[in-house]
Each structure stands twice: as C-alpha cells, then as structure tokens.
Design a protein around this motif. Structure first.
Motif, PDB file in Angstrom:
ATOM      1  N   HIS A   5       0.834  -1.200   0.000  1.00 21.47           N
ATOM      2  CA  HIS A   5       0.000   0.000   0.000  1.00 21.47           C
ATOM      3  C   HIS A   5       0.872   1.256   0.000  1.00 21.47           C
ATOM      4  CE1 HIS A   5      -3.754   2.210   0.622  1.00 21.47           C
ATOM      5  NE2 HIS A   5      -3.013   3.031   1.351  1.00 21.47           N
ATOM      6  N   ARG A  20      -8.916   5.049  -2.879  1.00 17.46           N
ATOM      7  CA  ARG A  20      -9.891   3.974  -3.114  1.00 17.46           C
ATOM      8  C   ARG A  20      -9.237   2.813  -3.847  1.00 17.46           C
ATOM      9  NH1 ARG A  20     -12.923   8.600  -3.990  1.00 17.46           N
ATOM     10  NH2 ARG A  20     -12.484   8.518  -6.217  1.00 17.46           N
ATOM     11  N   ARG A  23      -7.043   0.888  -1.484  1.00 20.55           N
ATOM     12  CA  ARG A  23      -7.789   0.066  -0.531  1.00 20.55           C
ATOM     13  C   ARG A  23      -8.381  -1.171  -1.205  1.00 20.55           C
ATOM     14  NH1 ARG A  23      -8.469   5.348   1.328  1.00 20.55           N
ATOM     15  NH2 ARG A  23     -10.500   5.664   0.373  1.00 20.55           N
ATOM     16  N   ASN A  26      -5.597  -3.568  -1.299  1.00 26.37           N
ATOM     17  CA  ASN A  26      -5.423  -4.178   0.027  1.00 26.37           C
ATOM     18  C   ASN A  26      -6.343  -5.370   0.212  1.00 26.37           C
ATOM     19  OD1 ASN A  26      -3.579  -2.191   0.703  1.00 26.37           O
ATOM     20  ND2 ASN A  26      -5.015  -1.032   1.962  1.00 26.37           N
ATOM     21  N   LEU A  43     -12.144  -1.023   4.706  1.00 26.10           N
ATOM     22  CA  LEU A  43     -11.016  -0.340   5.336  1.00 26.10           C
ATOM     23  C   LEU A  43     -11.145   1.180   5.273  1.00 26.10           C
ATOM     24  CD1 LEU A  43      -8.087  -2.525   3.937  1.00 26.10           C
ATOM     25  CD2 LEU A  43      -9.184  -2.681   6.174  1.00 26.10           C
ATOM     26  N   SER A  44     -11.898   1.677   4.319  1.00 26.75           N
ATOM     27  CA  SER A  44     -11.988   3.124   4.118  1.00 26.75           C
ATOM     28  C   SER A  44     -12.485   3.870   5.345  1.00 26.75           C
ATOM     29  CB  SER A  44     -12.895   3.436   2.924  1.00 26.75           C
ATOM     30  OG  SER A  44     -12.337   2.928   1.745  1.00 26.75           O
TER      31      SER A  44
END
Length: 178
Positions: A5, A20, A23, A26, A43-44
C-alpha cells in the motif's frame, strides 16, 4: 499489504481516487493470502477516521524510514475494520432471524427460504424479483409482499410506475455505524 500500500501511494501519489484504488488492492491482497474469503472488509471508514495519521505516517516512511509505525497503523486499521464488519454481520443475521420469525406469522411466503433471501439481497425488492427468484406468480409475490407491508415488516414506496418494497429494518442496520 502495508508495504504494498505504501509503495502504491508513493509511486502513484494522486489525491483523487488513489486511496480507493489502494484500498481495493489491500482487500485483494488479503483475499489472495487466504486471510479474507469475501471482499467485505471496509477499510476506508477506519482510514478516513484517522486520515491525518494516515498521511503523516505515509510521509514518515518516505522521510524517516518509519516502517514499524506505518505497519502498526495498517494493522490497527484492519483490526478496527474487522471488528466493525463482524458486528455488522452479526446485526444483519439478527435482523434476518427476527424478520424471518415475524414473516412466517404474516404470510405463507414467510416460510419460503428463497423469499426470505430476496428480502436481504438489497434493502428493497420488487414484485418481479420475487416472481423470478421464488418461481411464483405475480399475484402470489404481490400478496406476500403486501402482507409484509401490512405486518409492518416492509414499506411500500411508489417510484414512477413501480412499487419498491423497502426492508426498513435491514436498511437501518446497513446505514448505522457499528
């Protein structure tokens, strides 16, 4: 995942849409590693809630090689997101069970597993969806849905020429913070 990341953000530092995309990567990495079966971890929310730390720690990796703090931050984001997601899933299951119990009393369709599943595919459904998924006539589907409206389990909302049947309790579970 934390290292990837960072690398993605470092080589692709655009503010619009970059987070975005990172994520999503991820989540895909967690799935690929066998740590997540379905892409349901959001996760956001945790990253946005701690946005200042996110950017501060990203910069610290570049400026000070502060990997430990960055990795601990990402682990905390995953922990917080997993806890929230687990609570949300539990709330959805409780809502499903509660509505299923009450739907059985309200209509014959309440004993149809396919019908109950349709009520939780989205927070609303259409008569045509019930007809298709449950393989029943339009009249039967309409009767089942209107019975649930009469029982207070659904709300009917006219949108143009169509009626949407809103599962307001499910919608509430989906939209509240866990």
């Amino acid at each position: 995942m934390a290292v990837s990341h960072y690398q993605f953000e470092a080589i692709h530092p655009f503010h619009d849409g970059n987070g975005r995309a990172g994520r999503v990567i991820n989540i895909l990495m967690l799935i690929e590693a066998g740590l997540l079966r379905d892409p349901i971890l959001y996760l956001s929310r945790a990253i946005i809630a701690h946005k200042n730390d996110y950017y501060r720690l990203l910069r610290a990796v570049t400026a000070e090689d502060a990997w430990v703090e960055w990795i601990l931050y990402i682990l905390e984001v995953v922990r917080e997101s997993a806890t929230s997601t687990t609570r949300k899933i539990s709330s959805i299951r409780t809502c499903q069970n509660d509505i299923a119990d009450r739907a059985r009393d309200a209509t014959a369709g309440g004993r149809d597993a396919r019908f109950l599943a349709v009520l939780f595919e989205q927070p609303y459904c259409r008569i045509s969806t019930v007809v298709e998924r449950c393989e029943v006539s339009r009249q039967t589907a309409s009767g089942w849905l209107h019975s649930l409206v009469s029982a207070g389990l659904l709300r009917d909302v006219k949108v143009g020429r169509e009626i949407l049947f809103v599962n307001h309790e499910f919608l509430h579970v989906l939209t509240r913070s866990e």
